[in-house]
Design an enzyme around this catalytic site. Structure first.
Site, PDB file in Angstrom:
ATOM      1  N   PRO A 119       0.810  -1.229   0.000  1.00 12.17           N
ATOM      2  CA  PRO A 119       0.000   0.000   0.000  1.00 12.17           C
ATOM      3  C   PRO A 119       0.839   1.273   0.000  1.00 12.17           C
ATOM      4  O   PRO A 119       0.330   2.331  -0.358  1.00 12.17           O
ATOM      5  CB  PRO A 119      -0.833  -0.109   1.277  1.00 12.17           C
ATOM      6  CG  PRO A 119      -0.337  -1.287   2.018  1.00 12.17           C
ATOM      7  CD  PRO A 119       0.515  -2.104   1.133  1.00 12.17           C
ATOM      8  N   GLU A 161       0.981  -8.721   8.790  1.00 11.00           N
ATOM      9  CA  GLU A 161       1.089  -7.333   9.260  1.00 11.00           C
ATOM     10  C   GLU A 161       2.125  -6.546   8.459  1.00 11.00           C
ATOM     11  O   GLU A 161       2.270  -5.351   8.640  1.00 11.00           O
ATOM     12  CB  GLU A 161       1.469  -7.309  10.743  1.00 11.00           C
ATOM     13  CG  GLU A 161       0.477  -7.987  11.652  1.00 11.00           C
ATOM     14  CD  GLU A 161      -0.897  -7.353  11.610  1.00 11.00           C
ATOM     15  OE1 GLU A 161      -0.982  -6.115  11.555  1.00 11.00           O
ATOM     16  OE2 GLU A 161      -1.890  -8.096  11.615  1.00 11.00           O
ATOM     17  N   ARG A 214      -3.741  -7.767 -21.020  1.00 12.55           N
ATOM     18  CA  ARG A 214      -4.635  -7.331 -22.107  1.00 12.55           C
ATOM     19  C   ARG A 214      -3.944  -6.358 -23.063  1.00 12.55           C
ATOM     20  O   ARG A 214      -4.398  -6.147 -24.183  1.00 12.55           O
ATOM     21  CB  ARG A 214      -5.943  -6.742 -21.560  1.00 12.55           C
ATOM     22  CG  ARG A 214      -5.793  -5.458 -20.820  1.00 12.55           C
ATOM     23  CD  ARG A 214      -7.112  -5.014 -20.216  1.00 12.55           C
ATOM     24  NE  ARG A 214      -8.075  -4.489 -21.181  1.00 12.55           N
ATOM     25  CZ  ARG A 214      -8.017  -3.261 -21.680  1.00 12.55           C
ATOM     26  NH1 ARG A 214      -7.041  -2.439 -21.337  1.00 12.55           N
ATOM     27  NH2 ARG A 214      -8.937  -2.849 -22.533  1.00 12.55           N
ATOM     28  N   ASP A 221      -9.363   3.227 -24.560  1.00 12.91           N
ATOM     29  CA  ASP A 221      -9.577   2.951 -23.135  1.00 12.91           C
ATOM     30  C   ASP A 221      -9.636   4.231 -22.329  1.00 12.91           C
ATOM     31  O   ASP A 221      -8.936   5.189 -22.633  1.00 12.91           O
ATOM     32  CB  ASP A 221      -8.390   2.143 -22.563  1.00 12.91           C
ATOM     33  CG  ASP A 221      -8.479   0.664 -22.861  1.00 12.91           C
ATOM     34  OD1 ASP A 221      -9.554   0.214 -23.278  1.00 12.91           O
ATOM     35  OD2 ASP A 221      -7.467  -0.020 -22.670  1.00 12.91           O
TER      36      ASP A 221
HETATM   37  N1  ADE Z   1      -1.226  -4.904  -0.180  1.00  8.23           N
HETATM   38  C1  ADE Z   1      -2.151  -4.496   0.720  1.00  8.23           C
HETATM   39  N2  ADE Z   1      -2.837  -3.446   0.279  1.00  8.23           N
HETATM   40  C2  ADE Z   1      -2.333  -3.158  -0.968  1.00  8.23           C
HETATM   41  C3  ADE Z   1      -2.626  -2.166  -1.935  1.00  8.23           C
HETATM   42  N3  ADE Z   1      -3.559  -1.236  -1.732  1.00  8.23           N
HETATM   43  N4  ADE Z   1      -1.916  -2.172  -3.085  1.00  8.23           N
HETATM   44  C4  ADE Z   1      -0.952  -3.110  -3.276  1.00  8.23           C
HETATM   45  N5  ADE Z   1      -0.628  -4.051  -2.408  1.00  8.23           N
HETATM   46  C5  ADE Z   1      -1.321  -4.091  -1.256  1.00  8.23           C
END
Ligand code: ADE
Length: 221
Positions: A86, A113, A150, A164
């Protein structure tokens, strides 16, 4: 192109790449997708892949050894190693295009975690698919794989992805199919005119209109 996905939940991928366009691309040898359980690379007698965090705190952290060994086993000079996390850079269509010309992509799915910070040192790129936390990188790796495959030449007609959404920072224009009138909702007259220049103009205008309305941030770019 070859895509290697590193995960401790290989079963999550069982049905994802076995239908529709991706499965056709695999059958036609446009892409090879391998799922690797990096637990198989653990040198721990119990095949452990995680441990408690130094300094204390909640949960378990993925350890370096199984992931390092798995990546080193797969990596060649042509590989790009990507970590799904994330806190990675936000994934966009432009990155999908760039990745679609690579020969070999290795995707590492984080879990639990978190992962030992030193895992970042073997990665060329860190990607996030959005500002929310998934339980692991598996779904993110599926999203990224789908969007790249794709775009591989020959997987779908180039004209299908030329328009697209997000190309040229515009959303796609609206499309219609039969019937001409559905519950009183008419197909725009211009699309029935057969005048290709007019249709092109209409689509361009609608595309800008839709982007202004729904994603003005794209136009600012
Ligand atoms: N792992 C956990 N959340 C994620 C996200 N939003 N993007 C990529 N990998 C992740």
């Amino acid at each position: 192109m070859k895509i290697d996905i590193l995960t401790i939940f290989p079963e999550m991928f069982d049905h994802v790449f076995s239908s529709s366009i991706i499965s056709r691309a695999i059958k036609e040898n446009k892409v090879v997708i391998n799922i690797h359980n990096f637990r198989d690379f653990s040198t721990d007698p119990h095949h452990k892949v995680d441990d408690t965090p130094y300094g204390g705190g909640n949960g378990m952290v993925l350890t370096c050894q199984p992931i390092f060994d798995c990546v080193e086993h797969l990596k060649t000079e042509e590989s790009i190693v990507i970590l799904l996390t994330p806190d990675g850079i936000p994934y966009k269509q432009k990155i999908a295009y760039e990745l679609s010309s690579k020969k070999h992509i290795i995707l590492i799915c984080g879990h639990y975690e978190g992962f030992d910070e030193r895992i970042r040192t073997i990665c060329d790129l860190e990607l996030s698919i959005g500002d929310y936390i998934l339980t692991g990188g598996e779904l993110a790796s599926m999203v990224i794989t789908d969007s790249i495959v794709r775009l591989i030449p020959g997987v779908i007609e180039t004209s299908s992805h030329q328009n697209d959404s997000f190309n040229n920072n515009l959303l796609d224009y609206p499309t219609y199919t039969k019937p001409r009138n559905f519950r009183g909702m008419e197909v725009p007259e211009v699309l029935l005119s057969g005048d290709h220049k007019k249709i092109e103009e209409y689509r361009k205008i609608e595309s800008i209109k839709k982007t202004k309305e729904k994603r003005p941030d794209l136009l600012e770019k």
